[in-house]
Design a protein around this motif. Structure first.
Motif, PDB file in Angstrom:
ATOM      1  N   SER A 216       0.826  -1.202   0.000  1.00  0.00           N
ATOM      2  CA  SER A 216       0.000   0.000   0.000  1.00  0.00           C
ATOM      3  C   SER A 216       0.866   1.261   0.000  1.00  0.00           C
ATOM      4  CB  SER A 216      -0.919   0.001   1.224  1.00  0.00           C
ATOM      5  OG  SER A 216      -1.613   1.225   1.322  1.00  0.00           O
ATOM      6  N   GLU A 217       0.411   2.272  -0.702  1.00  0.00           N
ATOM      7  CA  GLU A 217       1.151   3.543  -0.766  1.00  0.00           C
ATOM      8  C   GLU A 217       0.921   4.397   0.482  1.00  0.00           C
ATOM      9  OE1 GLU A 217      -0.010   5.467  -4.343  1.00  0.00           O
ATOM     10  OE2 GLU A 217       0.919   3.970  -5.662  1.00  0.00           O
ATOM     11  N   LYS A 218      -0.093   4.060   1.248  1.00  0.00           N
ATOM     12  CA  LYS A 218      -0.412   4.817   2.456  1.00  0.00           C
ATOM     13  C   LYS A 218       0.252   4.156   3.660  1.00  0.00           C
ATOM     14  CE  LYS A 218      -4.297   6.574   5.192  1.00  0.00           C
ATOM     15  NZ  LYS A 218      -5.773   6.609   5.345  1.00  0.00           N
ATOM     16  N   SER A 219       1.373   4.704   4.099  1.00  0.00           N
ATOM     17  CA  SER A 219       2.097   4.164   5.244  1.00  0.00           C
ATOM     18  C   SER A 219       1.673   4.906   6.511  1.00  0.00           C
ATOM     19  CB  SER A 219       3.604   4.326   5.024  1.00  0.00           C
ATOM     20  OG  SER A 219       4.318   3.807   6.119  1.00  0.00           O
ATOM     21  N   VAL A 220       1.385   4.147   7.558  1.00  0.00           N
ATOM     22  CA  VAL A 220       0.895   4.760   8.795  1.00  0.00           C
ATOM     23  C   VAL A 220       1.639   4.188  10.001  1.00  0.00           C
ATOM     24  CG1 VAL A 220      -1.423   5.138   7.851  1.00  0.00           C
ATOM     25  CG2 VAL A 220      -0.935   3.022   9.119  1.00  0.00           C
ATOM     26  N   ASN A 221       1.634   4.971  11.064  1.00  0.00           N
ATOM     27  CA  ASN A 221       2.069   4.469  12.372  1.00  0.00           C
ATOM     28  C   ASN A 221       0.849   3.804  13.001  1.00  0.00           C
ATOM     29  OD1 ASN A 221       2.324   4.535  15.365  1.00  0.00           O
ATOM     30  ND2 ASN A 221       4.330   5.412  14.893  1.00  0.00           N
ATOM     31  N   LEU A 222       0.910   2.506  13.179  1.00  0.00           N
ATOM     32  CA  LEU A 222      -0.270   1.754  13.572  1.00  0.00           C
ATOM     33  C   LEU A 222      -0.839   2.204  14.915  1.00  0.00           C
ATOM     34  CD1 LEU A 222      -2.210  -0.491  12.792  1.00  0.00           C
ATOM     35  CD2 LEU A 222      -0.674  -2.124  13.915  1.00  0.00           C
ATOM     36  N   VAL A 223       0.036   2.484  15.881  1.00  0.00           N
ATOM     37  CA  VAL A 223      -0.436   2.890  17.211  1.00  0.00           C
ATOM     38  C   VAL A 223      -1.216   4.194  17.119  1.00  0.00           C
ATOM     39  CG1 VAL A 223       0.274   3.570  19.534  1.00  0.00           C
ATOM     40  CG2 VAL A 223       1.435   1.675  18.375  1.00  0.00           C
ATOM     41  N   ASP A 224      -0.674   5.168  16.380  1.00  0.00           N
ATOM     42  CA  ASP A 224      -1.369   6.456  16.226  1.00  0.00           C
ATOM     43  C   ASP A 224      -2.636   6.294  15.397  1.00  0.00           C
ATOM     44  OD1 ASP A 224       0.667   7.624  17.664  1.00  0.00           O
ATOM     45  OD2 ASP A 224       1.790   8.278  15.880  1.00  0.00           O
ATOM     46  N   PHE A 225      -2.566   5.455  14.365  1.00  0.00           N
ATOM     47  CA  PHE A 225      -3.709   5.237  13.484  1.00  0.00           C
ATOM     48  C   PHE A 225      -4.888   4.654  14.268  1.00  0.00           C
ATOM     49  CE2 PHE A 225      -6.115   2.500  10.567  1.00  0.00           C
ATOM     50  CZ  PHE A 225      -6.450   3.411   9.573  1.00  0.00           C
ATOM     51  N   VAL A 226      -4.594   3.668  15.115  1.00  0.00           N
ATOM     52  CA  VAL A 226      -5.647   3.035  15.913  1.00  0.00           C
ATOM     53  C   VAL A 226      -6.140   3.984  17.004  1.00  0.00           C
ATOM     54  CG1 VAL A 226      -6.103   1.178  17.558  1.00  0.00           C
ATOM     55  CG2 VAL A 226      -4.898   0.681  15.430  1.00  0.00           C
ATOM     56  N   ALA A 227      -5.227   4.728  17.608  1.00  0.00           N
ATOM     57  CA  ALA A 227      -5.608   5.643  18.695  1.00  0.00           C
ATOM     58  C   ALA A 227      -6.551   6.736  18.188  1.00  0.00           C
ATOM     59  CB  ALA A 227      -4.361   6.268  19.309  1.00  0.00           C
ATOM     60  N   ASN A 228      -6.366   7.171  16.949  1.00  0.00           N
ATOM     61  CA  ASN A 228      -7.189   8.245  16.382  1.00  0.00           C
ATOM     62  C   ASN A 228      -8.489   7.730  15.762  1.00  0.00           C
ATOM     63  OD1 ASN A 228      -5.246  10.190  17.063  1.00  0.00           O
ATOM     64  ND2 ASN A 228      -4.123   9.859  15.141  1.00  0.00           N
ATOM     65  N   ALA A 229      -8.680   6.430  15.740  1.00  0.00           N
ATOM     66  CA  ALA A 229      -9.908   5.873  15.165  1.00  0.00           C
ATOM     67  C   ALA A 229     -11.107   6.236  16.032  1.00  0.00           C
ATOM     68  CB  ALA A 229      -9.790   4.363  15.039  1.00  0.00           C
ATOM     69  N   SER A 230     -12.227   6.466  15.395  1.00  0.00           N
ATOM     70  CA  SER A 230     -13.440   6.873  16.109  1.00  0.00           C
ATOM     71  C   SER A 230     -13.936   5.763  17.029  1.00  0.00           C
ATOM     72  CB  SER A 230     -14.534   7.235  15.097  1.00  0.00           C
ATOM     73  OG  SER A 230     -15.754   7.491  15.759  1.00  0.00           O
ATOM     74  N   GLU A 231     -14.396   6.158  18.199  1.00  0.00           N
ATOM     75  CA  GLU A 231     -14.945   5.203  19.155  1.00  0.00           C
ATOM     76  C   GLU A 231     -16.337   4.726  18.750  1.00  0.00           C
ATOM     77  OE1 GLU A 231     -13.572   3.865  21.726  1.00  0.00           O
ATOM     78  OE2 GLU A 231     -11.733   5.025  21.954  1.00  0.00           O
TER      79      GLU A 231
END
Length: 282
Positions: A216-231
């Motif tokens: 994938s061309e979209k690289s993310v920091n998984l911890v930050d990505f999950v933390a910012n996900a909507s509850e």
């Protein structure tokens, strides 16, 4: 003078007759004893067969783990979808078995198949990574869906205790793909169940489907990505469980990469579970 000879002859005949009667009675007793032994053996064999069938029925059931009492129904759970798992049943000799590259390489080559593509150990390790995680033990796992390379979709309940050994796991998967469901030990609840495609029909309305691939061309920091996900949304992580290839991007809300190098399914799932555990303070 002829009389003594007649008496002797009669005595010999009498002894001969008694000997024949004795032999006849002995052989009859031996036959009766043999029949009794045969009947006893038949009863013992029936008992052994009954014990074996009872053991098979016990093996057929799947043990479950206790549901966590601190898990709340209001808490959002996480769902995992494992795509393209190599779980194919083949008839090897007289038995149906899950084909794998170690035990059935000659069988696969005779059918012009590549043994390297038959890796059911990948899905086994992936499932152990999910069900052994603190995330699952905390009651945050909502469901696991597995789709095989042949397109068979089945659901695994979150409180299942997965087999630890690969041999027992293959036996369980073989039984599932032939009988279409596996129940819990001593219960009628279906722990593993083959369901209809597509998987989107079984996901919550508020689900957010996230596919992972190093391409994938979209690289993310998984911890930050999950933390910012909507509850307010249910996170659904789609991970490939095959030796080679990538998952389809269709029907995904996000398609991300968490590492520049390819990761095994088990490693990827460990990272996801760890990030979710930090998010939920587990």
């Amino acid at each position: 003078m002829g009389r003594p000879h007649a008496v002797k002859w009669r005595k010999k005949q009498g002894k001969k007759r008694k000997l024949e009667e004795t032999l006849a009675s002995t052989s009859g007793e031996e036959e009766e004893e043999e029949l009794e032994d045969n009947e006893q053996r038949a009863v013992e064999e029936e008992e052994k067969d009954g014990d074996k069938e009872a053991a098979d029925d016990e093996i057929a059931g799947l043990p479950v783990v206790a549901r966590p009492i601190h898990g709340s129904k209001k808490e959002k759970g996480v769902i995992f979808v494992l795509e393209k798992a190599c779980l194919e049943v083949g008839k090897v000799g007289k038995d149906f078995q899950i084909l794998n590259s170690d035990d059935h390489s000659n069988y696969l080559r005779k059918q012009n198949r590549n043994p390297a593509d038959y890796r059911p150990d990948i899905i086994h390790q992936a499932l152990l990574a999910i069900f052994d995680s603190p995330l699952t033990k905390a009651g945050r796992l909502q469901a696991v869906y597995v789709r095989t390379e042949k397109g068979v979709l089945f659901e695994i309940k979150p409180h299942v205790r997965m087999p630890r050994t690969f041999k027992r796991f293959c036996g369980l998967m073989s039984q599932l793909l032939q009988k279409l469901s596996i129940t819990a030990v001593g219960k009628r609840e279906k722990m593993l169940n083959v369901i209809k495609n597509p998987v989107s029909h079984h996901l919550p309305v508020d689900s957010r489907r996230i596919g992972l691939s190093h391409s994938s061309e979209k690289s993310v920091n998984l911890v930050d990505f999950v933390a910012n996900a909507s509850e307010d949304s249910t996170l659904v992580f789609v991970v490939g469980a095959m030796a080679h290839g990538m998952i389809d991007e269709e029907n995904l809300d996000d398609f991300v990469s968490i590492c520049k190098d390819p990761l095994s399914a088990a490693c990827c799932l460990n990272r996801i579970c760890s990030a979710l555990e930090q998010k939920y303070n587990i």
